[in-house]
Design an enzyme around this catalytic site. Structure first.
Site, short mmCIF file in Angstrom:
data_model
loop_
_atom_site.label_atom_id
_atom_site.label_comp_id
_atom_site.label_asym_id
_atom_site.label_seq_id
_atom_site.Cartn_x
_atom_site.Cartn_y
_atom_site.Cartn_z
N SER A 240 0.83 -1.22 0.00
CA SER A 240 0.00 0.00 0.00
C SER A 240 0.86 1.26 0.00
CB SER A 240 -0.96 0.00 1.19
OG SER A 240 -0.29 -0.27 2.39
N HIS A 270 -2.17 -8.74 1.58
CA HIS A 270 -1.84 -7.50 2.29
C HIS A 270 -2.99 -7.20 3.28
CE1 HIS A 270 0.13 -3.85 3.23
NE2 HIS A 270 -0.23 -3.09 2.21
N HIS A 316 5.70 -12.84 8.59
CA HIS A 316 5.75 -11.49 8.00
C HIS A 316 6.96 -11.41 7.09
CE1 HIS A 316 6.16 -7.09 7.70
NE2 HIS A 316 4.87 -7.07 7.95
N ARG A 325 2.58 -4.37 16.96
CA ARG A 325 1.18 -3.94 16.77
C ARG A 325 0.25 -5.04 17.29
NH1 ARG A 325 1.43 -2.85 10.43
NH2 ARG A 325 2.35 -4.92 10.61
N ASP A 371 -2.44 -8.73 11.97
CA ASP A 371 -3.73 -9.25 11.51
C ASP A 371 -4.28 -10.36 12.40
OD1 ASP A 371 -3.67 -7.58 9.23
OD2 ASP A 371 -2.28 -8.98 8.28
C1 MLT Z 1 1.84 -3.60 6.66
O1 MLT Z 1 1.47 -3.05 7.70
O2 MLT Z 1 1.97 -2.96 5.60
C2 MLT Z 1 2.05 -5.08 6.65
O3 MLT Z 1 2.51 -5.55 7.87
C3 MLT Z 1 2.84 -5.57 5.47
C4 MLT Z 1 4.27 -5.15 5.38
O4 MLT Z 1 4.84 -4.44 6.17
O5 MLT Z 1 4.90 -5.62 4.40
#
Ligand code: MLT
Length: 434
Positions: A240, A270, A316, A325, A371
């Protein structure tokens, strides 16, 4: 000029010489090497982006502007009567790197307040969409429909100077971010609450107003603040953030960039993963007859699952420890919903899964990510429509991506344009013909 914009201006003037010097005097210094495996393997780990908004250490997790999550929660001023910092104060911090005073937070709040009303035509467009459209499609469409109001797009055609691009992106960011809580809550109420819309309350902050428009009582306002802050940024290489950065590097305005960012976030690898985790968890509960299992039962279930599938929410691309988180949300659950059945399942998985993954030696990272925990909290407070979870992620991620894009324009980062090779060229390199 607002205090935030003025502060940002000062910071930008101080930062520009650092980037210019690196580029001019040290442009040829090598940072990294690239292997064929990395080129074929999604550019994993190649150091090729720069951002000062956040940094992801594989073993420590995310730091926002140098602060860990507990430090952010402690230092950014909290909304009166709540346990979480305001999103407004956090955004000020992301943009400037300074902890805002109460006065500075209040000023961002009033800036958002002036800009928060979503134009009626956006609601009409969303109402005209089939009600079974995915909420992420509706969210991205709502944002795209407002692109006609981009200040950058307009000013660019009237000869805006390069050194001032960031100012127009900043105005677009403020206009857009201020509208996201209302836009997201509208989509939720339209799709899942028979279209009964709750108007915003200008007395409330970003997170508080979102909870109000969702129709969910306290402490959901704190859940919203926590959720938006935790999901705001994860350095720049995730899909993103990178998509937003790439699109804006073409000088596509903030509306194009943030809508594109959402389209990347909507993928199951994602942002959609939180939806998948919760769907899977409910399957686990069903298969265990709805009772909280013993640790041994859970271990057996995990071993059986791993014969044919993976455990969603674990692992991850960058992290090699428990995602902080995840930890922050787990602490929230321990405080607010310790006896919730879904949470008990998640917590037992936290105990049982990593040692099994370690023992099997298959996963590079056996620890849970954000997640694995986030859907549980949403479910507990009544947001049971999994497919909406990624919209919440998107509201949060927009804070980080907008900050990055403003800085990218301020520092004059150019159009992103990596070079590609053919498979034959890679073979020639691999077999030593070149
Ligand atoms: C994020 O928060 O964008 C996800 O953990 C994915 C990432 O860091 O690649």
């Amino acid at each position: 000029m607002s205090i935030l914009k003025e502060k940002l201006n000062e910071k930008i003037l101080a930062e520009r010489p650092r980037t210019e010097r690196l580029n001019k005097e040290y442009g040829n210094v090598k940072v990294d090497e690239v292997t064929i495996g990395q080129i074929i393997g999604g550019m994993r780990d190649i150091k090729s982006l720069v951002t000062d908004i956040s940094y992801l250490d594989p073993f420590e997790g995310i730091r926002f502007r140098g602060l860990t999550i507990p430090e952010v929660f402690e230092k950014i001023p909290k909304v009166a009567g709540s346990e979480m910092p305001s999103v407004e104060g956090f955004f000020y911090f992301l943009l400037t790197g300074d902890i805002p005073t109460e006065y500075e937070v209040a000023e961002v709040r009033s800036e958002f307040d002036k800009r928060r009303e979503v134009p009626a035509y956006v609601f009409n467009i969303l109402r005209a969409m089939p009600l079974d459209s995915h909420p992420m499609t509706m969210f991205a469409t709502g944002i795209m429909s407002m692109q006609k109001d981009s200040i950058f797009a307009k000013d660019y055609h009237h000869g805006l100077k390069k050194g001032q691009y960031w100012e127009a992106y900043y105005e677009d960011a403020m206009n857009l971010l201020a509208k996201l809580p209302e836009l997201a809550a509208f989509i939720y109420r339209l799709k899942y609450c028979e279209g009964v819309i709750i108007p915003g309350n200008p007395e409330l902050d970003f997170g508080g107003n979102f909870a109000h428009m969702m129709g969910i009582p306290k402490p959901y306002d704190d859940v919203a603040r926590m959720y938006f802050i935790l999901h705001s940024d994860h350095e720049s290489g995730n899909v993103s953030a990178h998509t937003g950065h790439l699109v804006a590097s073409a000088l596509s305005d903030m509306y194009y960039a943030i809508s594109a960012m959402l389209n990347g976030l909507a993928g199951p690898l994602h942002g959609l993963a939180n939806e998948e985790v919760l769907r899977w968890l409910h399957g686990v509960i069903d298969s265990m007859g709805g009772k909280v299992p013993t640790e041994d039962d859970m271990k057996k279930f995990v071993y059986d699952t791993l014969k044919t599938a993976v455990i969603p929410g674990f692992g991850h691309a960058v992290l090699r420890k428990t995602d902080p988180r995840y930890t922050a949300q787990r602490e929230f659950c321990l405080k607010h919903l310790p006896d919730d059945k879904l949470f008990k399942y998640v917590d037992m998985l936290y105990k049982v899964v990593p040692p099994i993954l370690l023992e099997q030696g298959k996963a590079k990272n056996p620890w849970p990510n954000v997640d694995a925990q986030s859907g549980v909290i949403q479910w507990y407070y009544g947001v049971k429509e999994y497919e909406f979870y990624t919209v919440l992620f998107g509201v949060g991620r927009a804070l980080g991506v907008c900050s990055n894009i403003i800085w990218a324009r301020a520092l004059g980062y150019p159009l992103e344009r990596p070079k590609s090779l053919t498979t034959k060229m890679l073979e020639d390199i691999a077999f030593g013909k070149k």
